[in-house]
Enzyme design. Structure first.
Site, PDB file in Angstrom:
ATOM      1  N   ALA A  75     -22.904 -31.317 -35.934  1.00  0.00           N
ATOM      2  CA  ALA A  75     -22.794 -30.954 -37.345  1.00  0.00           C
ATOM      3  C   ALA A  75     -23.454 -29.590 -37.526  1.00  0.00           C
ATOM      4  CB  ALA A  75     -23.490 -32.005 -38.194  1.00  0.00           C
ATOM      5  N   GLY A 119     -22.871 -34.523 -33.545  1.00  0.00           N
ATOM      6  CA  GLY A 119     -21.614 -34.860 -34.210  1.00  0.00           C
ATOM      7  C   GLY A 119     -20.391 -34.570 -33.344  1.00  0.00           C
ATOM      8  N   GLU A 122     -20.022 -37.576 -31.314  1.00  0.00           N
ATOM      9  CA  GLU A 122     -19.621 -38.659 -32.220  1.00  0.00           C
ATOM     10  C   GLU A 122     -18.155 -38.524 -32.634  1.00  0.00           C
ATOM     11  OE1 GLU A 122     -23.023 -37.642 -34.700  1.00  0.00           O
ATOM     12  OE2 GLU A 122     -23.691 -39.712 -34.596  1.00  0.00           O
ATOM     13  N   GLU A 142     -29.930 -34.951 -31.842  1.00  0.00           N
ATOM     14  CA  GLU A 142     -30.427 -34.941 -33.226  1.00  0.00           C
ATOM     15  C   GLU A 142     -31.936 -35.100 -33.304  1.00  0.00           C
ATOM     16  OE1 GLU A 142     -27.739 -36.585 -32.167  1.00  0.00           O
ATOM     17  OE2 GLU A 142     -26.132 -36.440 -33.641  1.00  0.00           O
TER      18      GLU A 142
HETATM   19  N1  CAA Z   1     -24.865 -25.805 -36.062  1.00  0.00           N
HETATM   20  C1  CAA Z   1     -24.818 -24.517 -36.451  1.00  0.00           C
HETATM   21  N2  CAA Z   1     -24.731 -23.481 -35.600  1.00  0.00           N
HETATM   22  C2  CAA Z   1     -24.691 -23.775 -34.295  1.00  0.00           C
HETATM   23  C3  CAA Z   1     -24.744 -25.088 -33.807  1.00  0.00           C
HETATM   24  C4  CAA Z   1     -24.824 -26.140 -34.768  1.00  0.00           C
HETATM   25  N3  CAA Z   1     -24.817 -27.454 -34.404  1.00  0.00           N
HETATM   26  N4  CAA Z   1     -24.705 -25.059 -32.452  1.00  0.00           N
HETATM   27  C5  CAA Z   1     -24.624 -23.764 -32.112  1.00  0.00           C
HETATM   28  N5  CAA Z   1     -24.607 -22.990 -33.214  1.00  0.00           N
HETATM   29  C6  CAA Z   1     -24.555 -21.523 -33.282  1.00  0.00           C
HETATM   30  C7  CAA Z   1     -25.865 -20.890 -32.870  1.00  0.00           C
HETATM   31  O1  CAA Z   1     -26.770 -20.893 -33.946  1.00  0.00           O
HETATM   32  C8  CAA Z   1     -25.419 -19.500 -32.481  1.00  0.00           C
HETATM   33  O2  CAA Z   1     -25.190 -18.763 -33.655  1.00  0.00           O
HETATM   34  P1  CAA Z   1     -25.742 -17.230 -33.783  1.00  0.00           P
HETATM   35  O3  CAA Z   1     -24.934 -16.483 -32.743  1.00  0.00           O
HETATM   36  O4  CAA Z   1     -25.431 -16.855 -35.170  1.00  0.00           O
HETATM   37  O5  CAA Z   1     -27.192 -17.278 -33.434  1.00  0.00           O
HETATM   38  C9  CAA Z   1     -24.048 -19.771 -31.840  1.00  0.00           C
HETATM   39  O6  CAA Z   1     -23.616 -21.050 -32.331  1.00  0.00           O
HETATM   40  C10 CAA Z   1     -24.109 -19.843 -30.339  1.00  0.00           C
HETATM   41  O7  CAA Z   1     -25.098 -20.800 -29.975  1.00  0.00           O
HETATM   42  P2  CAA Z   1     -26.288 -20.501 -28.942  1.00  0.00           P
HETATM   43  O8  CAA Z   1     -26.658 -19.059 -28.969  1.00  0.00           O
HETATM   44  O9  CAA Z   1     -27.382 -21.490 -29.204  1.00  0.00           O
HETATM   45  O10 CAA Z   1     -25.531 -20.826 -27.560  1.00  0.00           O
HETATM   46  P3  CAA Z   1     -26.174 -21.312 -26.197  1.00  0.00           P
HETATM   47  O11 CAA Z   1     -25.069 -21.261 -25.197  1.00  0.00           O
HETATM   48  O12 CAA Z   1     -27.435 -20.600 -25.910  1.00  0.00           O
HETATM   49  O13 CAA Z   1     -26.587 -22.860 -26.448  1.00  0.00           O
HETATM   50  C11 CAA Z   1     -26.205 -25.112 -27.254  1.00  0.00           C
HETATM   51  C12 CAA Z   1     -25.583 -23.809 -26.693  1.00  0.00           C
HETATM   52  C13 CAA Z   1     -27.093 -25.774 -26.195  1.00  0.00           C
HETATM   53  C14 CAA Z   1     -25.058 -26.050 -27.601  1.00  0.00           C
HETATM   54  C15 CAA Z   1     -27.067 -24.779 -28.503  1.00  0.00           C
HETATM   55  O14 CAA Z   1     -26.295 -23.977 -29.381  1.00  0.00           O
HETATM   56  C16 CAA Z   1     -27.523 -25.986 -29.278  1.00  0.00           C
HETATM   57  O15 CAA Z   1     -28.455 -26.659 -28.868  1.00  0.00           O
HETATM   58  N6  CAA Z   1     -26.860 -26.288 -30.444  1.00  0.00           N
HETATM   59  C17 CAA Z   1     -27.270 -27.337 -31.307  1.00  0.00           C
HETATM   60  C18 CAA Z   1     -26.891 -28.712 -30.766  1.00  0.00           C
HETATM   61  C19 CAA Z   1     -27.376 -29.803 -31.704  1.00  0.00           C
HETATM   62  O16 CAA Z   1     -28.544 -29.973 -31.932  1.00  0.00           O
HETATM   63  N7  CAA Z   1     -26.408 -30.611 -32.263  1.00  0.00           N
HETATM   64  C20 CAA Z   1     -26.711 -31.670 -33.164  1.00  0.00           C
HETATM   65  C21 CAA Z   1     -26.485 -31.228 -34.583  1.00  0.00           C
HETATM   66  S1  CAA Z   1     -27.011 -32.416 -35.777  1.00  0.00           S
HETATM   67  C22 CAA Z   1     -25.738 -33.523 -35.900  1.00  0.00           C
HETATM   68  O17 CAA Z   1     -24.721 -33.402 -35.246  1.00  0.00           O
HETATM   69  C23 CAA Z   1     -25.932 -34.637 -36.886  1.00  0.00           C
HETATM   70  C24 CAA Z   1     -24.950 -35.739 -36.804  1.00  0.00           C
HETATM   71  O18 CAA Z   1     -25.140 -36.702 -36.098  1.00  0.00           O
HETATM   72  C25 CAA Z   1     -23.751 -35.726 -37.623  1.00  0.00           C
END
Ligand code: CAA
Length: 270
Positions: A75, A119, A122, A142
């Site tokens: 998400a 998400g 999911e 999460e």
């Molecule tokens: N939401 C918003 N933006 C996101 C995102 C997310 N879930 N995942 C990645 N992005 C964005 C980053 O912020 C970044 O944006 P900027 O260039 O503006 O900084 C861009 O995508 C590229 O990401 P990274 O620079 O972080 O890329 P990376 O290759 O270094 O890392 C990754 C990749 C490991 C997937 C890392 O992006 C990450 O950990 N993302 C978050 C994963 C996460 O925590 N997901 C759970 C979300 S909560 C949820 O899903 C709730 C639910 O159950 C419904």
């Protein structure tokens, strides 16, 4: 941005791409800069696409995919971070935008390459089965954000991979990402496909399903899904009733006649 025409109305998508390949609808999540983070807008578009594609009689199967780097990284954290309890409760966050895909009566295949986190994992699990590229990575990170999975992760993941692995993933978050091999071994994905063949393989798998009788395919899907929602006895009873009702279709007569006559069946979806 892309638009499709539906019942004379032009529908515009900014976060997904929708195309028909044969009798398969291919939906590509398309927010590459955010690794396909699942914003409410994206999820609304996905729901709207299912609303349009599900009743389309020329579509026998849907495929949902992302990019080579990310199916979806969860998400959208940036959109969520300032939300209050009342915001998420009153807008019924997740329930309102996310569950349409799980309610689709036609088969939906998730073709997952790269990250399927939070998400994203999911959403893939809401589909009927998951084909994974070798680089697929599944996780429920999460907990690192101070929340728990909210789109079914704590419920669907244990049903796929068992309690031990699901619990470890939910509790360790980013520190316990599952690669494609483990995901296949544990039953989360049905098959691993080379990355450069993933979408074509998903579409050709979808076309094989689309070549069958649509109502019978829908019955098979409904019956397998029942296994997750009821007792064995009730599930068997449900299956038996649908099995019996299949004999009321023209497609059952055609399928069995074709077998006896050593020819390919011509299903009419009747
Ligand atoms: N939401 C918003 N933006 C996101 C995102 C997310 N879930 N995942 C990645 N992005 C964005 C980053 O912020 C970044 O944006 P900027 O260039 O503006 O900084 C861009 O995508 C590229 O990401 P990274 O620079 O972080 O890329 P990376 O290759 O270094 O890392 C990754 C990749 C490991 C997937 C890392 O992006 C990450 O950990 N993302 C978050 C994963 C996460 O925590 N997901 C759970 C979300 S909560 C949820 O899903 C709730 C639910 O159950 C419904």
């Amino acid at each position: 941005m892309m638009s499709i025409k539906w019942k004379g109305i032009v529908v515009i998508y900014e976060n997904i791409l929708v195309e028909k390949r044969g009798n398969v609808a291919l939906i590509t999540l398309n927010r590459p800069k955010a690794l396909n983070a699942l914003s409410p807008d994206l999820m609304r578009e996905l729901s709207s696409a299912v609303d349009i594609l599900e009743p389309d009689s020329t579509v026998g199967c849907l495929v949902v995919t992302g990019s080579e780097k990310a199916f979806a990284a969860g998400a959208d954290i940036k959109e969520m971070k300032t939300k209050s309890y009342m915001d998420v409760y009153m807008s019924d966050f997740i329930t309102a935008e996310w569950e349409r895909i799980a309610r689709c009566r036609k088969p939906v295949i998730a073709a997952v390459a790269g990250y399927a986190l939070g998400g994203g994992c999911e959403l893939a699990m809401m589909c009927d089965f998951i084909l994974a590229a070798e680089n697929a990575k599944f996780g429920q990170p999460e907990i690192n954000l101070g929340i728990i999975p909210g789109a079914g992760g704590t419920q669907r993941l244990p049903r796929f991979v068992g309690k031990s692995k699901a619990m470890e993933m939910a509790l360790l978050g980013q520190a316990r990402i599952m690669d494609a091999n483990e995901a296949e071994r544990s039953g989360l994905v049905s098959r691993i496909v080379p990355l450069n063949e993933l979408v074509d393989e998903a579409v050709s798998t979808g076309q094989k399903i689309a070549d069958l009788s649509q109502p019978i395919v829908m019955m098979a899907k409904e019956s397998v899904n029942r296994a997750y929602e009821t007792t064995l006895n009730e599930g068997i009873r449900f299956e038996r009733r649908l099995f019996h009702s299949a004999f009321s279709t023209e497609d059952q007569k055609e399928g069995m006649s074709a077998f006896s006559e050593k020819r390919k069946p011509k299903f009419k979806n009747k």
